[in-house]
Design a protein around this motif. Structure first.
Motif, mmCIF file in Angstrom:
data_model
loop_
_atom_site.group_PDB
_atom_site.id
_atom_site.type_symbol
_atom_site.label_atom_id
_atom_site.label_comp_id
_atom_site.label_asym_id
_atom_site.label_seq_id
_atom_site.Cartn_x
_atom_site.Cartn_y
_atom_site.Cartn_z
ATOM 1 N N TYR A 71 62.808 -11.066 45.176
ATOM 2 C CA TYR A 71 62.042 -10.070 44.438
ATOM 3 C C TYR A 71 60.906 -9.522 45.292
ATOM 4 O O TYR A 71 60.614 -8.329 45.247
ATOM 5 N N ASP A 130 60.823 -21.134 27.338
ATOM 6 C CA ASP A 130 62.144 -20.581 27.051
ATOM 7 C C ASP A 130 62.006 -19.539 25.937
ATOM 8 O O ASP A 130 61.496 -19.853 24.856
ATOM 9 N N ALA A 131 62.483 -18.315 26.207
ATOM 10 C CA ALA A 131 62.390 -17.248 25.206
ATOM 11 C C ALA A 131 63.162 -17.608 23.944
ATOM 12 O O ALA A 131 62.956 -17.010 22.895
ATOM 13 N N GLY A 139 59.977 -13.045 30.024
ATOM 14 C CA GLY A 139 60.851 -13.025 31.207
ATOM 15 C C GLY A 139 60.166 -12.220 32.294
ATOM 16 O O GLY A 139 60.758 -11.341 32.906
ATOM 17 N N ASP A 171 58.027 -17.107 31.402
ATOM 18 C CA ASP A 171 59.327 -17.142 32.079
ATOM 19 C C ASP A 171 59.833 -18.581 32.097
ATOM 20 O O ASP A 171 59.051 -19.526 32.114
ATOM 21 N N ILE A 172 61.164 -18.681 32.101
ATOM 22 C CA ILE A 172 61.777 -20.012 32.114
ATOM 23 C C ILE A 172 61.745 -20.615 33.519
ATOM 24 O O ILE A 172 61.864 -21.828 33.681
ATOM 25 N N LYS A 212 61.869 -6.890 30.186
ATOM 26 C CA LYS A 212 62.532 -6.044 31.190
ATOM 27 C C LYS A 212 63.582 -6.901 31.897
ATOM 28 O O LYS A 212 63.285 -7.704 32.767
#
Ligand SMILES: C[S@@+](CC[C@H](N)C(=O)[O-])C[C@H]1O[C@@H](n2cnc3c(N)ncnc32)[C@H](O)[C@@H]1O
Length: 255
Positions: free
Chosen positions: A20, A98-99, A55, A76-77, A115
């Protein structure tokens, strides 16, 4: 071998985190991502204060959010992705979680952003219902996810997701009607649906996958041109089928 999708995603994104930084390291690719982010952030209501980026990954989007709306929260996980976020957005509040099991009380946020995280989960309605739960009644969900309305894009994605070690085989894009239906099942009213990204998405979005624009003189100018052309195409009937992503703005339906 990972036993669950959550473990698989943690494993996958451990390897992806350094990519990234590379993805955002060119002027032309940053231009594209910044335009994408601005498109999403433009839907934040002027009085919104409490904002969650679900996320958030390596935090490039969160950094832009934080500049406009200080105090945003990123979840974010993947701890490895968040470690990069920590460098880019040292003042943001970052949560490893975790979402599919959000650690926030009902109605905590005015805005929830996703996103590119929904398609990594398996219980899409559950994920969206969690977004609904943590949003205030007047809140807004702003999401951008891979769009598979175009059969050629659908096929290309299916091949990529199976072949590339940068995706999980269970990840999948959405059709327009499919993702709107998922939002409605989770208790949202969809306010706006718009395709996003064609030429700029392909040529400027992911230099770690397709790096040809790196070699082209004037690539920043060309990216600006692609962004402008994409915006026109995405607003036109039929031609918007070429869009690679779909941006959704939704509000909790009255209970
Ligand atoms: C495609 S990346 C997008 C990252 C970031 N939003 C961006 O646009 O650069 C997807 C992110 O979702 C995260 N993710 C996947 N499954 C998740 C889950 N169940 N809960 C929270 N985050 C998750 C991944 O770790 C990854 O950082």
């Amino acid at each position: 071998m990972p036993q669950t999708n959550a473990e698989a995603q943690i494993e996958l994104h451990r390897a992806l985190a350094p990519r990234y930084a590379y993805r955002y390291s060119f002027e032309f690719s940053r231009l594209f991502q910044e335009d994408w982010h601005a498109e999403m952030i433009s839907h934040v209501p002027s009085d919104a204060e409490r904002i969650l980026d679900l996320g958030c990954g390596t935090g490039f989007f969160l950094a832009e959010l934080e500049a406009r709306h200080p105090g945003s929260v990123g979840l974010d996980i993947s701890h490895e992705m968040l470690k990069v976020s920590d460098q880019y957005v040292p003042d943001a509040r970052l949560v490893t979680g975790d979402a599919e099991r959000l650690p926030f009380a009902t109605g905590t946020f005015d805005v929830v952003f996703c996103k590119g995280s929904l398609h990594h989960t398996r219980d899409h309605v559950g994920f969206l219902a969690n977004c609904r739960e943590v949003l205030a009644g007047s809140g807004v969900l702003i999401m951008s996810e891979p769009c598979n309305d175009n059969p050629i894009i659908r096929l290309a994605r299916a091949v990529l997701y199976r072949r590339s070690r940068h995706f999980d085989v269970g990840d999948q894009g959405f059709t327009r009607n499919g993702i709107v239906g998922l939002c409605e099942q989770a208790g949202f009213e969809v306010e706006r649906v718009r395709k996003y990204g064609i030429l700029a998405y392909v040529f400027a979005g992911f230099p770690d996958h397709l790096g040809v624009l790196r070699l082209v003189p004037g690539n920043a100018l060309l990216t600006r041109l692609f962004i402008a052309v994409d915006r026109i195409l995405c607003a036109l009937p039929v031609l918007n089928l070429l869009g690679f992503h779909i941006v959704i703005v939704a509000r909790p339906a009255a209970r």
